[in-house]
Design an enzyme around this catalytic site. Sequence first.
Site, PDB file in Angstrom:
ATOM      1  N   LEU A 182      97.856 -64.370  67.898  1.00 16.76           N
ATOM      2  CA  LEU A 182      96.954 -65.426  67.450  1.00 16.76           C
ATOM      3  C   LEU A 182      97.753 -66.607  66.900  1.00 16.76           C
ATOM      4  O   LEU A 182      97.868 -66.813  65.694  1.00 16.76           O
ATOM      5  CB  LEU A 182      95.981 -64.890  66.387  1.00 16.76           C
ATOM      6  CG  LEU A 182      94.730 -64.191  66.917  1.00 16.76           C
ATOM      7  CD1 LEU A 182      95.088 -62.928  67.687  1.00 16.76           C
ATOM      8  CD2 LEU A 182      93.772 -63.861  65.787  1.00 16.76           C
TER       9      LEU A 182
ATOM     10  N   GLU B 220      98.196 -70.580  68.383  1.00 14.81           N
ATOM     11  CA  GLU B 220      97.952 -71.525  69.475  1.00 14.81           C
ATOM     12  C   GLU B 220      99.220 -72.262  69.898  1.00 14.81           C
ATOM     13  O   GLU B 220      99.377 -72.617  71.069  1.00 14.81           O
ATOM     14  CB  GLU B 220      96.868 -72.525  69.066  1.00 14.81           C
ATOM     15  CG  GLU B 220      95.457 -71.967  69.115  1.00 14.81           C
ATOM     16  CD  GLU B 220      95.165 -70.961  68.008  1.00 14.81           C
ATOM     17  OE1 GLU B 220      94.289 -70.095  68.185  1.00 14.81           O
ATOM     18  OE2 GLU B 220      95.825 -71.057  66.945  1.00 14.81           O
TER      19      GLU B 220
ATOM     20  N   GLN C 108      90.880 -70.457  72.257  1.00 19.16           N
ATOM     21  CA  GLN C 108      89.589 -69.798  72.043  1.00 19.16           C
ATOM     22  C   GLN C 108      88.498 -70.753  71.574  1.00 19.16           C
ATOM     23  O   GLN C 108      87.343 -70.639  71.987  1.00 19.16           O
ATOM     24  CB  GLN C 108      89.774 -68.660  71.042  1.00 19.16           C
ATOM     25  CG  GLN C 108      88.697 -67.631  71.066  1.00 19.16           C
ATOM     26  CD  GLN C 108      89.103 -66.408  70.266  1.00 19.16           C
ATOM     27  OE1 GLN C 108      89.029 -66.402  69.036  1.00 19.16           O
ATOM     28  NE2 GLN C 108      89.545 -65.369  70.955  1.00 19.16           N
TER      29      GLN C 108
ATOM     30  N   HIS D 164      83.767 -72.972  65.049  1.00 14.65           N
ATOM     31  CA  HIS D 164      83.276 -72.507  66.338  1.00 14.65           C
ATOM     32  C   HIS D 164      82.387 -73.541  67.008  1.00 14.65           C
ATOM     33  O   HIS D 164      81.876 -73.308  68.097  1.00 14.65           O
ATOM     34  CB  HIS D 164      82.516 -71.190  66.162  1.00 14.65           C
ATOM     35  CG  HIS D 164      83.342 -70.118  65.531  1.00 14.65           C
ATOM     36  ND1 HIS D 164      83.252 -69.807  64.196  1.00 14.65           N
ATOM     37  CD2 HIS D 164      84.304 -69.325  66.046  1.00 14.65           C
ATOM     38  CE1 HIS D 164      84.119 -68.851  63.914  1.00 14.65           C
ATOM     39  NE2 HIS D 164      84.766 -68.539  65.007  1.00 14.65           N
TER      40      HIS D 164
END
Length: 696
Positions: free
Chosen positions: A418, A420, A442, A491
């Site tokens: 995890l 980026e 993601q 998100h």
Amino acid sequence: MLSALFESQLTSRHLDFAARALGVEKRGFYSIGSAGHEGNAVLAEATRTTDPALLHYRSGAFFVHRCRRVPGLDPIRDVLLGVVAAAAEPMAGGRHKVFGRAEAAIIPQTSTIASHLPRAVGLAFALNRPGAQPEWPTDSVVLCTFGDASANHSTATGAISTAVHTAYQGIPLPILFVCEDNGIGLSVPTPPGWIAAAYGTRPGLRWFEADGTDLPAALDTARTAVDWVRDHRSPAFLRLRTVRLLGHAGSDVESAYRSPAELAADAARDPLLATARLLAARGIDVLAAHDRVHAAVTKAAGSVRAEPGLSAAAEIVAPLAPAHPDEVRAAVERAHRRPDATHRPPGAALRPPGEPSAPAGQPLTLAGAINHVLAEALAADPTVLVFGEDVARKGGVYGVTKNLRTRFGPRRVFDTLLDEQSVLGTALGAALAGLLPVPEIQYLAYLHNAADQLRGEAATLPFFSRGRYRNGMVVRIAGYGYQRGFGGHFHNDNAVAALRDIPGLVLASPARADDAAALLRTCLAAARVDGRVCLFLEPIALYHTRDLHEPGDEGWLGAPGGEHVPIGSARAYGDGADLTLVCFANTVPMCLRVARRLAADGIDAGVLDLRWLAPLPVTDLLRAARATGRVLVADETRRSGGVSESVLTALIDGGFTGRMARVTSADSFVPLGPAAAHVLLNEAAIEAAARALLRR
């Protein structure tokens, strides 16, 4: 051997002097030097000339010595051409002063702090991957040098952690990290012993240490380290102790922040003096060597003074966005028609093993279409890799990569840690090795802490290598707002401004399944043919949307056919006579529903889906605007810095004189839960703005 190394050291030092002299004459434009770091020449002797090297901006002696080992190269002239920003400089062509030479396997880097480490790790990872076509031998060692201050940067720590994490799993990762430790970053001292404390006892990272002022011992250690990495195909870390002489750069006055005693101590450890003493003790005439090198550098400096620089904007930007649309179209058509790419009908990749395949031509959701094209690409092209957080075993948070790992195996479709920066670094290195990486970020919000891997590395590599090196890739990014039952800012992010202003990047943003398939095929082909860096921005809220107007109408499904969509071409829904609604991503179905309601009142509104946010489809935009004379831009991104600013500017620049307006989301982060509706653009606002524009 020692004499040859000394000559490289001398050459590097005199190049530093020459750069400063040229600067005083207003003919030189770069003065960050390598003085005190000349011990790094041993790294060029310890490695092969075919071992790819990604260098620190103080690795001048390495560059000189590596190039001197390759027949026909002239490192003195190369460096000085870079200093004067001459168009004839063989790597960057005057765009920046870099250490780079393809013939010597030196990949150009700029002075961005530590940003090259993720790429170096990605290259080491990719050298031995199936499908890789590197221009270097597969038993190469990747060499990556950096400073002690850079070693603290999150990019460096993340890259080194990724290397160790990868090797821990038994995956070959042949990289030698070399920290050229001079004990100071700009004016900030590095605590004594810090690099050894931070990296010297890390499990999975073999440690070596050498004094760069003791050339014979440093060479022995460098050879041992390189051989260890080559034999074990695992990462190692070499701390090369150096000093920094002449300050950080030409404008730096060290006496303002360092004591006379500190400066004297560094001067006493000058690596050139240390090597000269060794040679003099062996009877070598070091003064003659000095005079010979001085004369060569002086002569070269005189010859580059008159070299012309870049003279036109078109010449400068030429490497940024190479475009061969006919070849891209042909590549799309070949890939789609290959039997091995289409041997399964659309939708088959979404079904677990054992379940029957979907009938050929069955309409798919946006997520299904992306999955279909990824499977198509993996089947047709052995160089394609699909990877990211949760993309393999889980099949993606939203199922977009479901079953791809099962079909194509964990060496083609794999999960990453995890981070980026490391996800993108893996792609940067894999692309250098001849692979076609398709990394997934993601969520759009997760990209921002890694954006320099796109801006400072991916976009600049062809710019600073005149297109000699490329890193074509397709970065899939799940983004935008409007998720229901799950969200909050991280998100539901609609910030794309930081991506749209990166020169040369392609930004695609499909709204529906058939366009997603077509745009993704185009991006894959452009990455392969032209080395383009393509960002594929996927609207999460539309991944599994099936209906457009009424429940059950399945008006938002589409078949992933083979029609080619060129970069920078929009999609029109109706011609429109009264109004043009310009939109993209989530606002496309919104605008189609608004247009239907307007039609019920006798208003003929056409809808134009931009599809490409960079470059914008300006020709199609102007055509649609002129057809109605009224344009409303429905922009789900923020009002400040949003896409609509550029759309309206493009209309004005194109000479459109009709009425224009825009309606956008608020200048806000997206809050959690129902509160999001108060800041995100909605259909009611679009319809109200459309009717208001018609009344003007």
